[in-house]
Design an enzyme around this catalytic site. Structure first.
Site, short mmCIF file in Angstrom:
data_model
loop_
_atom_site.label_atom_id
_atom_site.label_comp_id
_atom_site.label_asym_id
_atom_site.label_seq_id
_atom_site.Cartn_x
_atom_site.Cartn_y
_atom_site.Cartn_z
N GLN A 1 0.84 -1.20 0.00
CA GLN A 1 0.00 0.00 0.00
C GLN A 1 0.87 1.25 0.00
OE1 GLN A 1 -2.70 -0.49 3.30
NE2 GLN A 1 -3.88 -2.06 2.25
N ASP B 1 -1.99 -11.65 4.40
CA ASP B 1 -3.41 -11.66 4.74
C ASP B 1 -3.92 -13.04 5.16
OD1 ASP B 1 -3.61 -8.97 4.31
OD2 ASP B 1 -4.32 -9.14 2.25
N ARG C 1 -4.41 -8.42 14.20
CA ARG C 1 -4.63 -9.84 13.84
C ARG C 1 -3.68 -10.81 14.52
NH1 ARG C 1 -5.72 -9.25 7.45
NH2 ARG C 1 -7.82 -8.37 7.65
C1 S3P Z 1 -2.82 -4.77 0.05
C2 S3P Z 1 -1.63 -4.84 0.71
C3 S3P Z 1 -1.47 -5.43 2.04
C4 S3P Z 1 -2.66 -6.30 2.42
C5 S3P Z 1 -3.96 -5.65 2.09
C6 S3P Z 1 -4.06 -5.32 0.62
C7 S3P Z 1 -2.85 -4.12 -1.28
O1 S3P Z 1 -1.33 -4.39 3.00
O2 S3P Z 1 -2.62 -6.62 3.80
O3 S3P Z 1 -5.04 -6.49 2.45
O4 S3P Z 1 -3.82 -4.33 -2.04
O5 S3P Z 1 -1.90 -3.40 -1.59
P1 S3P Z 1 0.12 -3.73 3.27
O6 S3P Z 1 0.58 -3.29 1.96
O7 S3P Z 1 -0.08 -2.58 4.20
O8 S3P Z 1 0.93 -4.83 3.88
#
Ligand code: S3P
Length: 441
Positions: free
Chosen positions: A172, A322, A353
């Site tokens: 993200q 996840d 979690r």
């Molecule tokens: C996601 C990245 C992950 C994941 C989330 C979706 C994405 O988070 O846990 O459910 O679509 O980029 P992080 O990038 O913060 O680890």
């Protein structure tokens, strides 16, 4: 309709073929990129969950035309910087960290102050991890409490390219900066700890100027901004994170088999398969194909009797991020003591979690040793659950609900799992697929 799911017996032997809803990460990325493309894009099999619907509704608020019908979702992009910023705009990211963080990247050029809000869970999560780098592009942020929603962003034009060292392994954060770089003149440089690479693959497919050098633990990404790109159609493959509930259901059930069709098996997402195989699970990938840079396959799973504990290498953490609640459940039924480390990021999700994983296993009668970033799980292959279990007040974390359901169906005991509607965040057909698998052939 009651919002509590009551379960009191294990699922019986099954042999089924199923299809799972579209991938959430790809659905949200498709919509955000389509909104910045020139012209009409369509997505087929897009995930119709709350996180994706929040994405579409934010885009509409930004003046983008969105049409959804039975067959496809259509977005008419207006090119880079094509959003319309009215006075006092409020965008609601709902439960979605991906939407909130990636969208801020696209808003670094907003010429008016825009407020971003989210639900109770999202409002507890850290946003400074994206506002800090986006601030270096030149955007200004306004908060009540630094780093948390609600916050407001005021963009800048022109923005300045930045150098960003992404150390958490968060796709993200990486993607937010990549989205800000899209419309920033010059070269943005990112050193990113390994994480899912859907954004990179989409940029390549769209011929956005991107160069990537991969090393063992980090990817070095260079983006040259301000190149317009054309609209694009996309058929979203099934989500491996949703499939994971059924991979584990089958692995832990008796004499059962399952085929899941057309799942995205991007190697940055398949940690669960590697971890479960190391523990003795029987999983086969069939019919492997490539689709617009992504990899897709059918996944075939058979139940196994003798699962063994794992000392999980932390370089698998990001590709299974996840799925850890489910992996902990498998460890609870494996012979020996499993150990998972360097997992502090797990407590930064929709609910804490790592803590919830431990709490649920303890309720089931499994011993754990928990620290801030690790957990030891003392497996009991012949586990009998003695006390009734109630799962509630978990910030409606969809993955807590679904993992608890799989635990009830594979370990037995009397369960009451609150907030059924949490599944709508990522996997609205979850309970219908359970029904399909439980029904007689
Ligand atoms: C996601 C990245 C992950 C994941 C989330 C979706 C994405 O988070 O846990 O459910 O679509 O980029 P992080 O990038 O913060 O680890």
């Amino acid at each position: 309709m009651s919002q509590t799911l009551k379960l009191n017996k294990k699922i019986t032997t099954f042999n089924k073929k199923i299809s799972i809803d579209g991938d959430k990460s790809l659905s949200i990325r498709w919509a955000l990129l389509a909104s910045q493309a020139n012209g009409k894009s369509r997505a087929y099999k897009i995930l119709r969950s709350e996180d994706v619907l929040s994405t579409l509704s934010c885009l509409k608020t930004l003046g983008i035309k969105v049409k959804m019908n039975k067959e496809y979702c259509e977005i008419i992009g207006k090119g880079l910087n094509g959003y319309k910023y009215k006075n006092n705009l409020i965008l609601n990211a709902g439960n979605s960290g991906t939407l909130g963080r990636l969208l801020l990247g696209l808003l670094v050029h907003a010429n008016k102050k825009i407020k971003l809000i989210g639900d109770e869970s999202l409002s507890k999560r850290d946003f400074s991890r994206v506002t800090d780098p986006l601030n270096k592009f030149g955007a200004t942020f306004f908060y009540k409490k630094k780093g948390n929603l609600p916050l407001s962003i005021l963009g800048v034009s022109p923005s300045k390219p930045i150098k960003f060292n992404e150390k958490k392994g968060s796709a993200q954060c990486k993607s937010s900066v990549m989205f800000a770089a899209l419309n920033t003149k010059g070269e943005t440089l990112i050193k990113a700890k390994k994480s899912r690479d859907h954004t990179e693959l989409l940029f390549k497919y769209l011929k956005i100027p991107i160069k990537i050098k991969k090393t063992k633990n980090f990817d070095y990404i260079k983006i040259n901004g301000q190149k317009e790109f054309s609209s694009f159609d996309y058929t979203i493959p099934s989500d491996i994170s949703s499939s994971a509930f059924f991979i584990v259901l089958t692995t832990l059930s008796k004499n059962s088999k399952l085929l899941i069709k057309n799942v995205n098996i991007n190697p940055s997402r398949t940690g669960i398969l590697m971890i479960l195989k190391k523990m003795g699970a029987r999983i086969l990938l069939k019919n492997k194909k490539s689709y617009k840079g992504e990899k897709v396959a059918d996944i075939f799973i058979e139940s196994v009797k003798n699962l063994k504990a794992i000392n999980c290498p932390s370089n698998l953490n990001s590709s299974a991020i996840d799925e850890f609640l489910l992996i902990f459940l498998v460890a609870a039924k494996a012979k020996g003591v499993s150990y998972f480390k360097d997992l502090s990021e797990l407590n930064q999700k929709e609910s804490p979690r790592l803590d919830w994983g431990s709490k649920i296993l303890n309720m089931m009668g499994i011993k754990t040793k928990l620290t801030k970033n690790s957990i030891k799980i003392y497996g009991q292959p012949d586990l009998e659950i003695k006390k009734p279990i109630i799962i509630k007040d978990y910030l409606k974390d969809h993955r807590v609900f679904m993992m608890s359901t799989i635990a009830a169906l594979t370990c037995g005991g009397q369960w009451k799992i609150h907030d059924k509607d949490s599944i709508n965040t990522s996997f609205p057909s979850f309970l219908n697929i359970i029904k399909k698998i439980s029904s007689k052939p």
